[in-house]
Design an enzyme around this catalytic site. Structure first.
Site, PDB file in Angstrom:
ATOM      1  N   VAL A 222      40.777  43.164  34.608  1.00 32.88           N
ATOM      2  CA  VAL A 222      41.200  41.898  34.027  1.00 32.88           C
ATOM      3  C   VAL A 222      41.241  40.759  35.043  1.00 32.88           C
ATOM      4  O   VAL A 222      41.336  39.595  34.666  1.00 32.88           O
ATOM      5  CB  VAL A 222      42.573  42.078  33.344  1.00 32.88           C
ATOM      6  CG1 VAL A 222      43.696  42.131  34.362  1.00 32.88           C
ATOM      7  CG2 VAL A 222      42.843  40.979  32.320  1.00 32.88           C
ATOM      8  N   TYR A 223      41.176  41.072  36.333  1.00 30.54           N
ATOM      9  CA  TYR A 223      41.182  40.018  37.346  1.00 30.54           C
ATOM     10  C   TYR A 223      39.887  39.211  37.241  1.00 30.54           C
ATOM     11  O   TYR A 223      38.800  39.688  37.580  1.00 30.54           O
ATOM     12  CB  TYR A 223      41.301  40.600  38.757  1.00 30.54           C
ATOM     13  CG  TYR A 223      42.621  41.252  39.088  1.00 30.54           C
ATOM     14  CD1 TYR A 223      43.705  41.202  38.209  1.00 30.54           C
ATOM     15  CD2 TYR A 223      42.801  41.925  40.288  1.00 30.54           C
ATOM     16  CE1 TYR A 223      44.919  41.813  38.524  1.00 30.54           C
ATOM     17  CE2 TYR A 223      44.011  42.530  40.614  1.00 30.54           C
ATOM     18  CZ  TYR A 223      45.063  42.474  39.720  1.00 30.54           C
ATOM     19  OH  TYR A 223      46.257  43.086  40.046  1.00 30.54           O
ATOM     20  N   SER A 224      40.023  37.977  36.768  1.00 29.08           N
ATOM     21  CA  SER A 224      38.878  37.071  36.594  1.00 29.08           C
ATOM     22  C   SER A 224      37.772  37.727  35.780  1.00 29.08           C
ATOM     23  O   SER A 224      36.581  37.586  36.085  1.00 29.08           O
ATOM     24  CB  SER A 224      38.352  36.598  37.951  1.00 29.08           C
ATOM     25  OG  SER A 224      39.351  35.872  38.648  1.00 29.08           O
TER      26      SER A 224
END
Length: 344
Positions: free
Chosen positions: A61-63
């Site tokens: 989900v990071y970026s």
């Protein structure tokens, strides 16, 4: 760099690990953290490895996957020298199969992460949140299969409540599935809720803590001061609503003590805050982040020295808060404390 076993596993991890949330940063949250490209990331990885930091943590989900992609490019050609930790469960899209930890989602999310990272195995896969809509047996049996075929080596969780983690551990024990050996948690001098239930659970069940946001969402950098406005460059202007709540007066009291100890030791406020965490029970590794080489080198300076017992006691005292029910009787009343002595 010192190394510790991750919980009750044979995986040895450095006491400091690197969080890749700034890699490829985009959007209102991760874009405010940083937007490190592959070339910059490779330099930060170089510095980490020189210091003995070989565990790199990210999440799908990071970026929207960009962090995993940049990390994969940064470690290319030296996969055997690093440990990769990533996470999945949070939404990656609007569709019904784009979130959670169902069998279909876990298999697809693992394959996607492997592709973005440019590797054929993940050292530690953590569930980013508890999925109450999927039976824990389905989750664990899927993880068991992924371990059996070599796509992941160890499993852990992040941001679970005590009952959610214990229910999962009990099911793993009952069916012979892999047990969670890591719990990635928020823990800092300005946020000690982890100690009330999750720390005793981790100590009892052999689950090691991987600490995220050890500087309380940027509040323990030494730049946030009583009676002064937030620095113009602080990411708190854009991201405070996404992070853990902190009582400002309590924060300023903690910073006052950190300042005093910084004067006594010649260390920085962030280094002292991180070093304090390394002395806490169940902590296997503290995840540090950095937008640039200067920040990284400063955070790496949190190891190789020790706070005195008296300094630790001062930090303990100023950061202590009253635990909520049902935990406070075990802290306040002799009879309760005798039945359940504190973890030290």
């Amino acid at each position: 760099m010192d190394y510790r076993n991750l919980g009750a596993s044979g995986l040895r991890v450095p006491v400091l690990s690197f969080g890749a949330g700034t890699f490829g940063g985009s959007g209102p949250l991760f874009g405010a953290w940083g937007n490190t490209d592959a070339e910059e990331a490779r330099r930060l990885v170089d510095i980490c490895l020189e210091a003995g930091v070989n565990l790199f943590d990210t999440a799908d989900v990071y970026s929207a996957g960009a962090s995993e992609e940049v990390l994969g490019q940064a470690i290319r050609g030296r996969r055997d020298a690093v440990l990769i930790s990533t996470k999945t469960a949070l939404p990656m899209g609007e569709g019904p199969q784009d979130w959670g930890t169902s069998r279909a989602r876990l298999i697809r999310a693992t394959e996607d992460a492997l592709r973005r990272l440019g590797t054929d195995y993940i050292d530690l896969l953590q569930l980013h949140a508890f999925d109450a809509s999927t039976p824990v047996e389905e989750v664990l049996s899927t993880l068991d299969r992924l371990v059996a075929v070599g796509k992941i080596r160890y499993v852990g969780v992040s941001n679970f409540a005590g009952w959610e983690l214990m229910k999962s551990l009990a099911a793993a024990e009952r069916h012979g599935y892999p047990r969670y050996v890591a719990h990635q948690v928020y823990y800092s001098l300005a946020g000690r809720d982890y100690e009330w239930e999750l720390m005793p659970l981790g100590a009892d069940q052999g689950v090691g803590a991987l600490v995220w946001s050890p500087l309380a969402w940027g509040r323990l950098t030494g730049k946030i001061r009583r009676g002064q406005p937030l620095p113009r460059a602080s990411r708190l202007h854009e991201t405070a609503q996404y992070g853990p709540p902190v009582d400002d007066e309590k924060l300023f009291d903690i910073v006052d003590v950190l300042d005093a100890i910084a004067g006594e030791t010649g260390r920085t406020v962030p280094q002292i805050a991180i070093n304090w965490l390394l002395n806490r029970p169940t902590v296997s590794s503290v995840i540090i982040g950095a937008r640039n080489e200067e920040q990284l080198r400063q955070n790496l300076g949190a190891v190789g020295w020790s706070l005195s017992r008296e300094q630790i006691e001062r930090l303990d005292a100023v950061s202590t808060v009253t635990a909520p029910y049902p935990y406070f009787p075990y802290r306040r009343q002799e009879g309760f404390a005798r039945l359940n002595p504190p973890i030290v």
